[in-house]
Design an enzyme around this catalytic site. Structure first.
Site: not given
Ligand code: CAA
Length: 389
Positions: A129, A131, A135, A244, A246, A272, A345, A348, A371
Site C-alpha cells: 500500500l 509509497e 504512508g 482491520d 492485519g 539476580r 531490569i 547491562g 499497519e
Molecule cells: N473498513 C472499510 N471501509 C473503510 C475503513 C475500514 N476500516 N476505513 C475507512 N473506510 C472507508 C470509509 O468508510 C470511506 O468510505 P466512503 O467514502 O464511502 O464514506 C473511505 O474508506 C475513506 O475513509 P476516510 O475518509 O476515513 O479516509 P481518510 O483518508 O480520512 O483516513 C485513514 C483514512 C484511517 C487515515 C487511513 O488512511 C489509514 O488507516 N492510514 C494508515 C495506513 C496504514 O495503516 N498503512 C500501513 C500499510 S501496511 C504496512 O504497514 C506494511 C506491511 O507490509 C506490513
C-alpha cells in the site's frame, strides 16, 4: 491467568496453541538470534510453518488452509512471536494481509490459485500500500495502473513492502484514476515473476531484521484484468478492510513479544541478587513486574475480543474496525512498555546481545508503526467514537 468468561478456549484452540508453542520453542527460538544478526530470510522454517498450516490458519481447507477461526489465528501467532517476531511478521502478512483479503474480495479462480499456494507455504505473499510519499495518508499514492484492452500497465514505486524481496505474489494498491484521489485506487494481485517487476532498495531495519522489507518497482508491468481484486475504485476500502484484520495480527505479535520480555524479566528478578537480596524483592522491580503483567493480560483480553468480533463479522459482515484499532494500539504500546522495562531490569545484560531481551526491545517498536501508527489508531478510534473528523 484463568479464562475470564469473555472468551472460551476449546480443545481445538488449546491444540493449535500447543502446536505453535512447540514449533516456536523447538524450531524457531534456537535460530532467532542468528537470523536477526544476519538479516537473512528464514525460508526453511517459513516453508515448514506452511506445511503445518500456520500460513493459512483461517483459510478454508478447500483452499489449502487449516480451516480454523480467528481466535486460533491469534493464539498461534502470539506463540510464534514469543519466540521470534520476524517469523511472526511473515506469518501475519501471509495470513491477514494476503490470504484474508483475497478470500474476502477475490474470485474463485484467484482463491484457488493464489490463496492455496500461500496458505500451504508453497509461495510467499505480500501486501503493498505504502509509497515513498504516502504512508499514513494512504490515499495519496502516485503509482498508476492504466487500462490497455484486457490488461493493465502498472508503473511506479512502492515502499516498505514486508516480504517484498522474496514474495511470489503481492496484493498491490495503485491508482487507476488519479483524478478521483482515494476513490481512484484499485487492488491487484501481482505475480513477481513477470517482466517489468523488480525489487528496489532493501530496508536496513532496527528490528524484525529477518523479515525482508524493500521497495518494489513497476516499469511498464503488464497484468491481465483477471488479476484485479474487486472493482476499479474499490481499492482503498479493500485496503482498509484488510488492515482491520492485519491490525489484530500485529496486536498478537506485540503480545507475544511482551510476554517473552516479561517472562525473562520475572525469571531474572528471581535469580539476580544485589545488596544482599533478590532484585525482585525491591519494590522498584516488583511493582514494575506487576505493571508489566497487568498490561499484558489487558492486551490479551482486547486481542481475543477483537478476534471474536472478526469471527462474528464473517457471518454478519459488520465492521470490527474499532475493536482492531483498540487492540493494536494498546498491545503495541504494552510491548514497548514491557520490553523497555525488561532491558532496565536486566541492566547491562539487557543491553547485550548475549540475551534476547535487547531484540525484544528492538522488535517491539515496529508494532507501534506498521499497519497504522499509534497516532493513526487514535485517529480511527476517536473518529468512530465521536463521529467528528
Ligand atoms: N473498513 C472499510 N471501509 C473503510 C475503513 C475500514 N476500516 N476505513 C475507512 N473506510 C472507508 C470509509 O468508510 C470511506 O468510505 P466512503 O467514502 O464511502 O464514506 C473511505 O474508506 C475513506 O475513509 P476516510 O475518509 O476515513 O479516509 P481518510 O483518508 O480520512 O483516513 C485513514 C483514512 C484511517 C487515515 C487511513 O488512511 C489509514 O488507516 N492510514 C494508515 C495506513 C496504514 O495503516 N498503512 C500501513 C500499510 S501496511 C504496512 O504497514 C506494511 C506491511 O507490509 C506490513
Amino acid at each position: 491467568m484463568s479464562e475470564t468468561g469473555l472468551y472460551h478456549l476449546s480443545q481445538e484452540h488449546e491444540m493449535i496453541r500447543q502446536a505453535a508453542r512447540d514449533f516456536a520453542q523447538n524450531e524457531i527460538a534456537p535460530i532467532a538470534a542468528g537470523f536477526d544478526e544476519s538479516g537473512e530470510f528464514p525460508m526453511e522454517t517459513i516453508r515448514r510453518m506452511g506445511e503445518l498450516g500456520f500460513m493459512g490458519i483461517e483459510v478454508p481447507e478447500e483452499y489449502g488452509g487449516a480451516g480454523m477461526d480467528a481466535l486460533a489465528y491469534v493464539l498461534a501467532l502470539e506463540e510464534i512471536c514469543k519466540a521470534d517476531a520476524s517469523h511472526g511478521t511473515i506469518m501475519s502478512v501471509n495470513n491477514s494481509l494476503f490470504c484474508h483479503g483475497i478470500l474476502k474480495f477475490g474470485t474463485q479462480a484467484q482463491k484457488q490459485k493464489y490463496v492455496r499456494a500461500v496458505a500451504s507455504g508453497q509461495a510467499i505473499g505480500a501486501y503493498s500500500l505504502t509509497e515513498p510519499m504516502s504512508g499514513s495518508d494512504a490515499g495519496a499514492m502516485r503509482s498508476t495502473a492504466a487500462r490497455d484492452g484486457d490488461n493493465y500497465v502498472i508503473n511506479g514505486r512502492k515502499s516498505w513492502v514486508t516480504s517484498g524481496p522474496v514474495a511470489d505474489y503481492i496484493v498491490l494498491f495503485t491508482m487507476t484514476d488519479p483524478k478521483a484521489n482515494q476513490g481512484g485506487i484499485t487492488a491487484f494481485i501481482v505475480e513477481t515473476g513477470l517482466p517489468g517487476f523488480s525489487v528496489g532498495k532493501k530496508e536496513p531495519k532496527l528490528g524484525i531484521r529477518a523479515s525482508a522489507t524493500s521497495e518494489i518497482v513497476f516499469d511498464e508491468y503488464c497484468l491481465p484484468s483477471d488479476n484485479r481484486l474487486g472493482e476499479e475504485g474499490e481499492g482503498f476500502k479493500i485496503a482498509m478492510t484488510v488492515l482491520d484484520a492485519g491490525r489484530i495480527g500485529i496486536a498478537s505479535q506485540a503480545l507475544g513479544i511482551a510476554e517473552a520480555a516479561y517472562e525473562a524479566s520475572r525469571a531474572y528478578a528471581g535469580e539476580r541478587e544485589a545488596f544482599g537480596q533478590k532484585i525482585g524483592e525491591f519494590e522498584g522491580v516488583s511493582f514494575q513486574l506487576a505493571d508489566m503483567k497487568t498490561r499484558i493480560e489487558a492486551a490479551r483480553l482486547l486481542i481475543y475480543n477483537a478476534a471474536l468480533a472478526k469471527e462474528r463479522s464473517k457471518k454478519t459482515g459488520e465492521r470490527y474496525t474499532l475493536d482492531a484499532s483498540i487492540a493494536k494500539l494498546f498491545a503495541s504500546e504494552t510491548a514497548m512498555f514491557v520490553s523497555h522495562a525488561a532491558v532496565q531490569i536486566h541492566g547491562g545484560l539487557g543491553y547485550s546481545k548475549e540475551l534476547p531481551v535487547e531484540r525484544y526491545f528492538r522488535d517491539a517498536k515496529i508494532t507501534e508503526i506498521y499497519e497504522g501508527t499509534s497516532e493513526i489508531q487514535r485517529l480511527v478510534i476517536s473518529r468512530l467514537e465521536t463521529g467528528l473528523r
